[in-house]
Design an enzyme around this catalytic site. Structure first.
Site, PDB file in Angstrom:
ATOM      1  N   ASN A 180       1.659  10.395  -3.009  1.00 32.29           N
ATOM      2  CA  ASN A 180       1.663  10.603  -1.352  1.00 32.29           C
ATOM      3  C   ASN A 180       2.072   9.412  -0.467  1.00 32.29           C
ATOM      4  O   ASN A 180       1.445   8.387  -0.350  1.00 32.29           O
ATOM      5  CB  ASN A 180       0.369  10.864  -0.955  1.00 32.29           C
ATOM      6  CG  ASN A 180      -0.165  12.415  -1.150  1.00 32.29           C
ATOM      7  OD1 ASN A 180       0.545  13.007  -1.913  1.00 32.29           O
ATOM      8  ND2 ASN A 180      -1.394  12.674  -0.933  1.00 32.29           N
TER       9      ASN A 180
ATOM     10  N   TYR B 285       0.883  -1.075  -0.088  1.00 32.13           N
ATOM     11  CA  TYR B 285       0.008   0.117   0.043  1.00 32.13           C
ATOM     12  C   TYR B 285       0.900   1.198  -0.036  1.00 32.13           C
ATOM     13  O   TYR B 285       0.465   2.277  -0.748  1.00 32.13           O
ATOM     14  CB  TYR B 285      -0.884   0.090   1.080  1.00 32.13           C
ATOM     15  CG  TYR B 285      -1.812  -1.079   1.128  1.00 32.13           C
ATOM     16  CD1 TYR B 285      -2.998  -1.220   0.635  1.00 32.13           C
ATOM     17  CD2 TYR B 285      -1.546  -2.480   2.162  1.00 32.13           C
ATOM     18  CE1 TYR B 285      -3.897  -2.218   0.550  1.00 32.13           C
ATOM     19  CE2 TYR B 285      -2.450  -3.238   1.874  1.00 32.13           C
ATOM     20  CZ  TYR B 285      -3.591  -3.310   1.348  1.00 32.13           C
ATOM     21  OH  TYR B 285      -4.565  -4.258   1.306  1.00 32.13           O
TER      22      TYR B 285
ATOM     23  N   CYS C 133      -6.664  -6.167  -7.262  1.00 32.06           N
ATOM     24  CA  CYS C 133      -6.334  -5.640  -5.907  1.00 32.06           C
ATOM     25  C   CYS C 133      -5.670  -6.934  -5.073  1.00 32.06           C
ATOM     26  O   CYS C 133      -4.902  -6.661  -4.134  1.00 32.06           O
ATOM     27  CB  CYS C 133      -7.659  -5.300  -5.389  1.00 32.06           C
ATOM     28  SG  CYS C 133      -9.140  -6.079  -6.024  1.00 32.06           S
TER      29      CYS C 133
ATOM     30  N   ARG D 243      -3.186   4.442   3.658  1.00 33.99           N
ATOM     31  CA  ARG D 243      -4.725   4.256   3.798  1.00 33.99           C
ATOM     32  C   ARG D 243      -5.750   4.481   2.786  1.00 33.99           C
ATOM     33  O   ARG D 243      -6.752   3.834   2.366  1.00 33.99           O
ATOM     34  CB  ARG D 243      -5.146   4.929   5.142  1.00 33.99           C
ATOM     35  CG  ARG D 243      -4.164   4.902   6.260  1.00 33.99           C
ATOM     36  CD  ARG D 243      -4.612   5.525   7.539  1.00 33.99           C
ATOM     37  NE  ARG D 243      -5.505   4.735   8.105  1.00 33.99           N
ATOM     38  CZ  ARG D 243      -5.969   4.959   9.528  1.00 33.99           C
ATOM     39  NH1 ARG D 243      -5.897   6.133   9.668  1.00 33.99           N
ATOM     40  NH2 ARG D 243      -6.503   4.105  10.151  1.00 33.99           N
TER      41      ARG D 243
END
Length: 106
Positions: free
Chosen positions: A37, A28, A59, A42
């Site tokens: 970023n 992630y 995913c 999250r």
DNA sequence: TTAATGACCTATC
DNA sequence: CGATAGGCCATTA
């Protein structure tokens, strides 16, 4: 496009997820950094949670930094995700985590 | 605009 | 080593 998604960080995240080569996985934080970023890990999880195009967004190639699959996988479960990765050629260690050598890093 | 949510990450006990 | 708490950032209502 089907005209259902606004252009935001989500779109960038989707592009990064789709940019992951087959037989590899990404974390992630890595996807977040690629999106611009490094602290939006999250947001990546959320972007995949909505998963507007599960047919184009693998995913199951996204795992945590430790190589551990998520507990709330949208396709069926962690076992399913592991099977998907195995089908792609990804291997796991004795702990059930993806080997770091299979992590895709830019 | 404020408040709440969330498939994370890091630090601490 | 395992569990808990807080912080970060974007999206939605």
């Amino acid at each position: 496009m089907v005209g259902n998604q606004k252009n935001g960080f989500f779109a960038a995240i989707y592009e990064c997820v789709k940019a992951v080569p087959k037989g590899k996985v990404a974390s992630y934080g890595t996807i977040a950094a690629m999106a611009g970023n490094p602290r939006a890990a999250r947001i990546v999880g959320w972007a995949l949670h909505v998963n507007p195009e599960p047919d184009a967004i693998p995913c199951y190639r996204i795992v945590t930094k430790g190589g551990r699959v998520s507990s709330a996988f949208a396709f069926g479960g962690e076992n399913v995700q592991r099977a998907m990765l195995l089908a792609d050629g990804v291997e796991f260690d004795e702990n059930g985590n993806v080997k770091q050598e299979y992590f895709f890093r830019p």
